[in-house]
Every structure is written in C-alpha cells, then in structure tokens.
Design an enzyme around this catalytic site. Structure first.
Site, PDB file in Angstrom:
ATOM      1  N   GLY A  73      55.571  10.678  39.603  1.00 24.10           N
ATOM      2  CA  GLY A  73      56.489   9.598  39.198  1.00 24.10           C
ATOM      3  C   GLY A  73      57.611  10.127  38.328  1.00 24.10           C
ATOM      4  N   ARG A  92      44.287  14.268  43.388  1.00 23.99           N
ATOM      5  CA  ARG A  92      43.134  15.114  43.719  1.00 23.99           C
ATOM      6  C   ARG A  92      42.853  16.098  42.605  1.00 23.99           C
ATOM      7  NH1 ARG A  92      43.362  18.185  49.217  1.00 23.99           N
ATOM      8  NH2 ARG A  92      45.622  18.289  49.103  1.00 23.99           N
ATOM      9  N   ARG A 119      41.936  14.453  50.165  1.00 23.50           N
ATOM     10  CA  ARG A 119      42.757  13.260  49.921  1.00 23.50           C
ATOM     11  C   ARG A 119      41.942  11.999  50.202  1.00 23.50           C
ATOM     12  NH1 ARG A 119      46.095  17.122  52.487  1.00 23.50           N
ATOM     13  NH2 ARG A 119      47.943  17.679  51.284  1.00 23.50           N
ATOM     14  N   ASN A 132      41.779   4.220  45.092  1.00 25.82           N
ATOM     15  CA  ASN A 132      43.223   3.974  45.174  1.00 25.82           C
ATOM     16  C   ASN A 132      43.542   2.702  45.956  1.00 25.82           C
ATOM     17  OD1 ASN A 132      43.911   6.024  43.481  1.00 25.82           O
ATOM     18  ND2 ASN A 132      44.534   7.463  45.071  1.00 25.82           N
ATOM     19  N   THR A 150      51.161   7.403  46.998  1.00 27.90           N
ATOM     20  CA  THR A 150      49.759   7.601  46.608  1.00 27.90           C
ATOM     21  C   THR A 150      48.878   7.991  47.801  1.00 27.90           C
ATOM     22  OG1 THR A 150      50.138   5.858  44.991  1.00 27.90           O
ATOM     23  CG2 THR A 150      47.831   6.445  45.428  1.00 27.90           C
ATOM     24  N   ARG A 199      57.301  22.365  53.063  1.00 29.34           N
ATOM     25  CA  ARG A 199      56.366  23.492  52.956  1.00 29.34           C
ATOM     26  C   ARG A 199      56.428  24.369  54.208  1.00 29.34           C
ATOM     27  NH1 ARG A 199      51.701  19.662  50.136  1.00 29.34           N
ATOM     28  NH2 ARG A 199      52.396  20.076  48.007  1.00 29.34           N
ATOM     29  N   HIS A 213      48.864  12.765  57.019  1.00 24.92           N
ATOM     30  CA  HIS A 213      49.044  13.766  55.960  1.00 24.92           C
ATOM     31  C   HIS A 213      47.661  14.293  55.595  1.00 24.92           C
ATOM     32  CE1 HIS A 213      50.729  15.655  52.429  1.00 24.92           C
ATOM     33  NE2 HIS A 213      50.055  14.896  51.589  1.00 24.92           N
TER      34      HIS A 213
END
Ligand code: TXD
Length: 331
Positions: free
Chosen positions: A29, A99, A105, A112, A136, A168, A192
C-alpha cells in the site's frame, strides 16, 4: 473535486483525481501511494485499521514530505475512517495478510476473504462509483469476492498481479538475452501462482520472437524463475515483495486516470464472450486488457498455440477449484 483557475485570459477547469488505498499503511500500500503521489495525478488517501491509525498518518506525512524534495503536490492523508474514501475515482485494496516464508498464496484464502468482504461492503457504501484495483492474495479469488460483494460492473473491478509477473519475466529474459528490459514485451495468462502461463509465442524483443534468441531450455529456465519469483523473494525478504508491486499498481492507476489505454496482463471476471479464451466464464483470471477512463476497456484476444491453450485451461481449472471454496460462491 473541481478546481477553477485563470491563466492569462484563459479559464482552466480541471478535475483533480482522488485515489484511496485500503491497507495503505502496509508494505505494498505505502509503496503504491508513493508511486501515485510522485506522478502528481491524484490526491491519495491511505486507509488502514483503527489500531494502526497513528502509523498510517505518519506514513502519509512522510510521503507528503518527500513531495517537497521530489516536487509533487499530491495531497496525501492517512485515516481509518471510510468517510474519507468518499468520491474516490480509484480504490486500491492491498489490505490483508501477506505470505510468510513457506506459505502459498492459497493459504491466505479464508482469512483474506473475510477481510476483503468487509472492505468491499465499505467501498460499495462510500465510493459506489469508483473503480477498484484488488491486489490482496490469492488475487484472482479475492477479485471474485470483490465482484460479488460490490456488485460493480466488470469494467470497474480489476486485479493486479499479471503486471508484476510480466515485470519479473522481462527481467529474467533481459538478463538471459543481455538486452534492456525496456525492449522486452511479454504476456502472462492464467492464475497468479504456480500455474501462471507465460506465453512464449507472444514474447519478443522489439517484435523479434524470443525463440529466435533463446533455446527452448533457456526459455523454460526464465519461465520457471518467473513462476517461483514471488516465493523466492518471500524467502529472501521474510515477507512478500512490495517495490515492484507498488510500481505496477501505479502504472495501472495512471492508465485509468489519464485514459492512456495501455495494455496490461490483469485479472478480470470472465464472461464467456471474450474472443480466444475458450468460453471461460464466472471466474477471475489473468488476460491481456486495455485500461482507460472506464477501467477495463477491452480484453484483447490472443491466438495461443495448442500447448499454451492446454496450460491456460489447466490454470483456469485450478482457479475454479479455489473459487468453489469461497464463502461468497458457496453462499
Ligand atoms: O501481485 C500481487 N497481487 C501481490 C499481492 C504482490 C505482493 C503482495 N501481494 C499481497 O498483497 C499479499 O499477499 C497481501 O495479501 C497483500 C498485502 O501485502 P503487504 O506486503 O502490503 O502486507 P502488509 O504489509 O501486512 O500490509 C497489509 C495491511 C496492513 O497495514 C494491515 O493493517 C492492513 O493491511 N489491514 C487492513 N486494512 C484495512 N482494513 C482491514 N480490514 C485490514 N486488515 C488488514
């Protein structure tokens, strides 16, 4: 917010944008807040839990003070009060648990979901016209939660993860090929996580397909490094990454607020009508999208090789398993 000013005899009227970041005191954030503020495209509200209100306000002041050096005028404020989120053009959600080393995840799914449900209810109440960027983890499942709880149209809820994964992949390819990462273009599809799908046939150095420049083994090595990059960084840092994620978020926000119509790999709720994705529907998944003033302007079609299509379908199947575990899906 509307501002009126005079420049000689010209009257200027312009809208000042407002962006709120929920979970703003956290790593991702606050990194996103700095990147948005320094572009000077919006005032930014950092919202976090009441128990960390002081910290949130302190981080907001720190970011404001950096503006004196970098020369930006965005107003940055810290709060724990959703009233301050009113009239936001874009709301970014980075709240939730990150994590820790050894966690996947998906280990974050249940906890969450609770957090994202409560936040989505507040956004629906206080910023009903906003566009949401959800960050998130597990991102595609949390994106589904935001869609279902807010009831916002598809165009206004978008997940950020693919932009980070592509960054990446570009980094690893640039090191392997020994060219600037600026000249590498890639697309990553799917969920993801371990089943993300870097599309080799859509990866190039200035239009030169990477298969001209790398062997199959070298390409596969870059793919594997990309898939494990998040976990590798979590091991090295002790928590998940935040610098590249913050930058990725700010690029998406800029494309929306400035109507740049830039292309990102991003998570969206599929309707089954998108061309080239085999009719996938009612699940959030990463695909190439155009972001502009309406939020999601378009999902771009992509002609996948049969092997890539197979991997994409496997990735979607994995994401559907996750979606099926969500309270918001089970009802
Ligand atoms: O590419 C991607 N999508 C990702 C996602 C890249 C990196 C990190 N990714 C995920 O973002 C990560 O797995 C987490 O789920 C989130 C946030 O990661 P971050 O590293 O920023 O976690 P922090 O530093 O713990 O920050 C989370 C903040 C923290 O300040 C909490 O107080 C706050 O969230 N929080 C809340 N704010 C508001 N409201 C509620 N309910 C709340 N709960 C926690």
């Amino acid at each position: 917010m509307t501002y009126t000013g005079r420049l000689g005899h010209l009257s200027l009227i312009y809208m000042k944008h407002k962006v709120s970041v929920i979970g703003g005191a956290g790593n991702v954030g606050s990194s996103a807040v700095l990147e948005i503020a320094r572009r000077d495209i919006a005032d930014v509200v950092m919202l976090d839990l009441e128990v960390v209100r002081e910290k949130t306000m302190g981080k907001a002041n720190d970011t404001s003070q950096a503006g004196s050096i970098l020369g930006y005028s965005s107003v940055v404020t810290g709060t724990s009060d959703y009233e301050d989120v009113k009239d936001s053009d874009v709301v970014i959600i980075t709240a939730g648990l990150p994590r820790k080393p050894g966690m996947s995840r998906d280990d974050l799914l249940e906890i969450n979901e609770k957090i994202i449900t409560e936040i989505s209810e507040n956004i629906r109440k206080y910023a009903p016209d906003s566009k949401i960027i959800i960050v998130t983890n597990p991102i595609d499942a949390m994106n589904y939660v935001v869609h279902k709880v807010t009831g916002f149209p598809n165009e206004r809820v978008i997940g950020m993860a693919g932009e980070l994964d592509t960054a990446r992949f570009r980094d690893f390819l640039s090191k392997k090929i020994n060219v600037s990462r600026k000249d590498i273009d890639v697309t990553i599809l799917g969920t993801h996580g371990d089943q993300m799908v870097p599309v080799l046939e859509a990866s190039s150095v200035r239009g030169i397909g990477i298969s001209n420049l790398l062997s199959d083994e070298e390409m596969e090595e870059c793919v594997q490094k990309t898939v494990s990059a998040g976990g590798d960084l979590t091991k090295m840092i002790g928590t998940s990454a935040w610098i590249a994620p913050g930058v990725a978020i700010s690029e998406m926000v800029a494309s929306i607020l400035l109507d740049q119509k830039r292309v990102f790999s991003a998570s969206v709720l599929m309707t089954g009508n998108e061309e080239g994705y085999g009719g996938v529907r009612d699940v959030c998944i990463g695909v190439p999208v155009v972001l502009g003033k309406n939020g999601l302007e378009r999902v771009l079609p992509i002609r996948m090789n049969p092997g890539t299509m197979e991997k994409f379908k496997a990735s979607v199947a994995k994401e559907i398993e996750k979606r099926d575990k969500l309270k918001v899906f089970k009802g």
